[in-house]
Write a protein that holds these residues in place. Structure first.
Motif: not given
Length: 522
Positions: A507-514
Motif C-alpha cells: 500500500v502506498t500514498e500519493l497526492k494529486i492536487g488537493d
C-alpha cells in the motif's frame, strides 16, 4: 387516521402517500381512446394494481370499466375446463356490472347469460359467453373497457389461450361486430410473447394468441418529479424541514424509481429513522437491503431456478462484464422483465442499487462459510474502528497481506474473475450491521469498478481495477480524483489486481492536487 407509506398491496389515496399518477393515466387513456389492446408487464410490486384501479376511476366518465383479477378471482381449479372457466368468468363479469350499478342496463342480456348457463350446463363455453358479451357491447350507451390484472397467473393453461383467442377474434372483427373498446392485460410476463408450449400441434407451438397487442411504453417508474409530489404532501403534513429536491434525487439514486423501493425507503425514514437527510436515506437503504421481503425472495428464487439468468447477473456484478442490450437475448429479456437489469443506453446494467446490494449479499452468502478470506474479515473487524470511524487504509493493508498469502500464486483468470468478490467477502463482516456498500454504476466495466462504502455518514470511494500498466493506472488516478470531487471527499482508495509476477505488493500514498490517494496492489 394519518397517512402512511405503503409497501404491501395497492395504494389508497386517502390512506397512503402516493405520487401524482395523472400524467401516466393520461397516457394510458390515450391508448384506450385509440381503441388499443395492450399489455402492462412490469416487475412485481411495480404499482400495476394501484395504477389500474386509479385508471378505472379516471375512465369512469366516458367508459364502463370491467376490472378482473385472475389471481384473486380465479383459482387453478377454474382453469381445468373451458366450461368451468366460462361459467366462472360469466359470474364474475355479471358481479362487476352489479358493483358498477349498471346491471339493470343489461338486464335482458344478463338474464340470457344466466339462462344459458342453466340450460347448457356442462356445454356452456367461451363462444357462448363471448356472444353474450358481444350483445352487451352492442346495446351499451358507453364503450366498455376490460381490464384483467395478474393475467399471467393463468398463462400455462390451454383454456386461457382460448380466452385470448376469443378476445383476438372479436378485436379483428370489431368493424362489423361490437366488442370491448379496449382490453388491458396486466402482469409480470408479457403475454404478447406467450408461446403455446402446451399445444399438441408443433406447427402452432410458437404462435402467440395475443399478437394484436399494441406497444405499451408508458414509464411506470417514479421519476424525481413524481417522488417530489409524494414528499411535498408528506412535508405539508409533518413539517420536517427536509430539502425536498436533495432528498428526491438521493432516493431516486438508490432506487431508480422502482415504486415499492421508493416507498420502502420513505417508510423507514418516517417510521424508523426520523431523519430526512442524505445520512438518513443511507440508513434506510441499509435497513431495506437487510430485510427478507417477498419481492427479494421472489427474485432470488428466479436466480436459483435459471442457470443462464444466474450466470448473466453474476458476471455483470462481479466481473464487470458489459453486455450490449439485445431484444433477441432471452436471458437479458428475462433479467429486465423481472427487474434484475435495465437497458441503459444500449447496455444491460443492474436495475437499481437496492437490488444490486441484495444480489451481492446473496451471492456472497452462497460462498463457503469457511472461506478463509471471509473468516479473516470476521477476525479482523474490530481492528478497523477507532472512535466510531472506519480506517479504510488499514482495511486495504490487511486485505492485501491476506490476499497475497492466500491467493498470490493463483492464475490470472482466477484473479480477474474473483478479485473483486474476495474483497467484498473480506469487507462485508467488517461493516455489516453498521455500514453498507454499493457499486457506482458509471464506472462499472471489466477493467474498473468503484465501490462506495457508507459508514456512519462517512463515504469511502474505492476503485477496484485490473492492472493494465503505468499509463492506464495514471489515468485511473486522475479519474478517481474527479469522482472524489463529485462526492466532495478528499481521500480516495485504489485496489489493483496485478498479474505481473515481479509486482511489489503493498500500500502506498500519493497526492494529486488537493486529493490523497491510497493505492493497494495485489
Amino acid at each position: 387516521m394519518p397517512k402512511k407509506f405503503n409497501i404491501t398491496g395497492n395504494c389508497i389515496p386517502d390512506r397512503h402517500y402516493m405520487v401524482d399518477l395523472t400524467s401516466r393515466l393520461q397516457q394510458i387513456k390515450a391508448l384506450v381512446d385509440d381503441e388499443q389492446y395492450f399489455v402492462i408487464n412490469r416487475g412485481r410490486q411495480y404499482g400495476k394494481t394501484t395504477t389500474l384501479r386509479a385508471l378505472a376511476q379516471y375512465l369512469a366518465d366516458e367508459y364502463y370499466v370491467i376490472s378482473l383479477d385472475f389471481q384473486m378471482q380465479m383459482s387453478s381449479q377454474k382453469f381445468e375446463s373451458e366450461n368451468i372457466f366460462s361459467v366462472t368468468l360469466a359470474k364474475i363479469i355479471i358481479r362487476a356490472f352489479r358493483q358498477l350499478g349498471i346491471d339493470k342496463l343489461f338486464e335482458t342480456e344478463i338474464d340470457e347469460i344466466r339462462s344459458n348457463i342453466s340450460d347448457m350446463k356442462d356445454s356452456f363455453g367461451l363462444v357462448d359467453l363471448f356472444l353474450s358479451l358481444n350483445d352487451i357491447c352492442g346495446v351499451s350507451d358507453k364503450p366498455i373497457v376490460l381490464i384483467v390484472d395478474e393475467v399471467d397467473q393463468a398463462s400455462n393453461n390451454q383454456v386461457f389461450l382460448d380466452f385470448l383467442a376469443q378476445l383476438r377474434g372479436y378485436y379483428i372483427n370489431r368493424d362489423v361486430s361490437p366488442t370491448f373498446r379496449s382490453v388491458i392485460l396486466a402482469g409480470v410476463h408479457d403475454i404478447r410473447n406467450l408461446k403455446q408450449k402446451i399445444h399438441p400441434d408443433e406447427a402452432h407451438k410458437h404462435n402467440s394468441p395475443w399478437n394484436i397487442a399494441s406497444k405499451f411504453d408508458v414509464d411506470m417508474s417514479f421519476s424525481p418529479a413524481d417522488i417530489s409530489t409524494m414528499l411535498n404532501e408528506y412535508e405539508n403534513d409533518h413539517h420536517t424541514g427536509m430539502d425536498i429536491n436533495e432528498i428526491t434525487q438521493c432516493i431516486y439514486g438508490y432506487t431508480s424509481g422502482y415504486p415499492v423501493l421508493v416507498s420502502g425507503i420513505c417508510k423507514h425514514l418516517d417510521e424508523d429513522i426520523h431523519e430526512w437527510s442524505i445520512n438518513g436515506i443511507a440508513k434506510a437503504f441499509d435497513i431495506l437491503t437487510s430485510e427478507r421481503t417477498v419481492l427479494f425472495d421472489s427474485l432470488i428464487n428466479k436466480l436459483e431456478d435459471d442457470d443462464k439468468l444466474n450466470s448473466l447477473v453474476r458476471s455483470v456484478l462481479f466481473e464487470g462484464r458489459e453486455y450490449s442490450f439485445s431484444l433477441m437475448n432471452d436471458s437479458q429479456n428475462t433479467a429486465i422483465m423481472y427487474g434484475f437489469l435495465k437497458n441503459d443506453n444500449g447496455k444491460a446494467v443492474p436495475a437499481n442499487k437496492v437490488f444490486e446490494k441484495v444480489f451481492y449479499e446473496w451471492y456472497l452468502t452462497q460462498q463457503d462459510p469457511e472461506s478463509p478470506i471471509r473468516k479473516l474479515g470476521e477476525n479482523d473487524k474490530n481492528r478497523f474502528i477507532t472512535d466510531g470511524r472506519l480506517n479504510m487504509r488499514l482495511v486495504l493493508e490487511k486485505f492485501v497481506a491476506h490476499f497475497d498469502d492466500l491467493y498470490g500464486d493463483r492464475s490470472e483468470k482466477f484473479l480477474e474473475e474473483d478479485g473483486r468478490r474476495y474483497f467484498l467477502l473480506y469487507l462485508r463482516p467488517i461493516i455489516n450491521g453498521t455500514g453498507n456498500y454499493y457499486v457506482e454504476a458509471r464506472t462499472r466495466n471489466n477493467r474498473r469498478t468503484d465501490v462506495i462504502v457508507d459508514y456512519k455518514g462517512e463515504q469511502f470511494v474505492i476503485e477496484m481495477k485490473i492492472w493494465r500498466g503505468d499509463e492506464y493506472n495514471a489515468r485511473g488516478e486522475q479519474q478517481l480524483t474527479e469522482y472524489l470531487d463529485y462526492y466532495h471527499i478528499d481521500n480516495g482508495y485504489m485496489l489493483s489486481f496485478c498479474f505481473n509476477k515481479s509486482k511489489t505488493v503493498g500500500v502506498t500514498e500519493l497526492k494529486i492536487g488537493d486529493k490523497t490517494i491510497i493505492e493497494a496492489l495485489v
